[in-house]
Design a protein around this motif. Structure first.
Motif, PDB file in Angstrom:
ATOM      1  N   ALA A  44       0.836  -1.208   0.000  1.00 21.89           N
ATOM      2  CA  ALA A  44       0.000   0.000   0.000  1.00 21.89           C
ATOM      3  C   ALA A  44       0.870   1.258   0.000  1.00 21.89           C
ATOM      4  CB  ALA A  44      -0.931   0.000   1.209  1.00 21.89           C
ATOM      5  N   GLU A  45       1.952   1.235   0.761  1.00 20.47           N
ATOM      6  CA  GLU A  45       2.855   2.391   0.817  1.00 20.47           C
ATOM      7  C   GLU A  45       3.678   2.509  -0.475  1.00 20.47           C
ATOM      8  OE1 GLU A  45       6.411   4.127   3.671  1.00 20.47           O
ATOM      9  OE2 GLU A  45       5.222   2.422   4.364  1.00 20.47           O
ATOM     10  N   ALA A  46       4.097   1.385  -1.020  1.00 21.65           N
ATOM     11  CA  ALA A  46       4.896   1.386  -2.245  1.00 21.65           C
ATOM     12  C   ALA A  46       4.109   1.961  -3.412  1.00 21.65           C
ATOM     13  CB  ALA A  46       5.370  -0.028  -2.566  1.00 21.65           C
ATOM     14  N   ARG A  47       2.812   1.712  -3.469  1.00 17.69           N
ATOM     15  CA  ARG A  47       1.986   2.217  -4.578  1.00 17.69           C
ATOM     16  C   ARG A  47       1.861   3.736  -4.556  1.00 17.69           C
ATOM     17  NH1 ARG A  47      -2.564  -2.139  -6.204  1.00 17.69           N
ATOM     18  NH2 ARG A  47      -1.177  -3.923  -6.102  1.00 17.69           N
ATOM     19  N   LEU A  48       2.127   4.349  -3.418  1.00 18.16           N
ATOM     20  CA  LEU A  48       2.050   5.806  -3.314  1.00 18.16           C
ATOM     21  C   LEU A  48       3.334   6.484  -3.777  1.00 18.16           C
ATOM     22  CD1 LEU A  48       0.299   6.089   0.173  1.00 18.16           C
ATOM     23  CD2 LEU A  48      -0.743   6.281  -2.102  1.00 18.16           C
ATOM     24  N   LYS A  49       4.406   5.727  -3.931  1.00 14.42           N
ATOM     25  CA  LYS A  49       5.696   6.281  -4.355  1.00 14.42           C
ATOM     26  C   LYS A  49       5.720   6.458  -5.863  1.00 14.42           C
ATOM     27  CE  LYS A  49       7.855   6.286  -0.385  1.00 14.42           C
ATOM     28  NZ  LYS A  49       8.369   7.480   0.230  1.00 14.42           N
ATOM     29  N   PRO A  50       6.097   7.643  -6.347  1.00 14.01           N
ATOM     30  CA  PRO A  50       6.169   7.839  -7.803  1.00 14.01           C
ATOM     31  C   PRO A  50       7.397   7.140  -8.379  1.00 14.01           C
ATOM     32  CG  PRO A  50       6.906   9.806  -6.677  1.00 14.01           C
ATOM     33  CD  PRO A  50       6.418   8.850  -5.607  1.00 14.01           C
ATOM     34  N   LEU A  51       7.293   6.726  -9.626  1.00 15.06           N
ATOM     35  CA  LEU A  51       8.412   6.128 -10.336  1.00 15.06           C
ATOM     36  C   LEU A  51       9.402   7.238 -10.661  1.00 15.06           C
ATOM     37  CD1 LEU A  51       9.656   3.677 -11.777  1.00 15.06           C
ATOM     38  CD2 LEU A  51       8.358   4.344 -13.802  1.00 15.06           C
ATOM     39  N   GLN A  52      10.654   7.038 -10.296  1.00 14.92           N
ATOM     40  CA  GLN A  52      11.662   8.052 -10.570  1.00 14.92           C
ATOM     41  C   GLN A  52      12.221   7.845 -11.969  1.00 14.92           C
ATOM     42  OE1 GLN A  52      14.545   7.818  -7.422  1.00 14.92           O
ATOM     43  NE2 GLN A  52      13.194   8.822  -5.970  1.00 14.92           N
TER      44      GLN A  52
END
Length: 106
Positions: A44-52
């Motif tokens: 759930a937290e990983a899905r909130l991180k934008p792709l760099q």
């Protein structure tokens, strides 16, 4: 090997050059920096991180959902000296998705 080849002007084994080269001693004990091992974030937290990525990195293409089953012929031929390019071809079709290399026109 790369440096020896550059000095020799041809692909060369450094041990075959007529020049001294340093011998590096192995450490008595390997030091492992455990600070670089970071567990993955919860989903759930990983899905909130934008792709760099950079401005010149293209977006991944939209893909259709695969069916539940696939029936396709498979042919696998391997031999000696299999390179990474044999496993996944390099080139303008896939290179833009690896790094910040400019994408070619579609």
């Amino acid at each position: 090997t790369a440096t020896a080849s550059a000095l020799a002007g041809t692909i060369a084994d450094p041990r075959s050059l007529d020049m001294p080269y340093p011998r590096i001693a192995e450490p008595a004990q390997m030091v492992v920096n455990r600070d670089v091992f970071v567990p993955p974030l919860p989903l759930a937290e990983a899905r909130l991180k934008p792709l760099q990525k950079t401005d010149n990195t293209p977006a991944l293409p939209e893909l259709t959902v695969l069916p539940d089953t696939l029936e396709i012929p498979v042919l696998l031929v391997t031999g000696d000296n299999v390179s990474t390019d044999d496993i996944m071809p390099a080139g303008q079709r896939v290179m833009p998705y690896w790094s910040s290399v400019y994408a070619s026109a579609p």
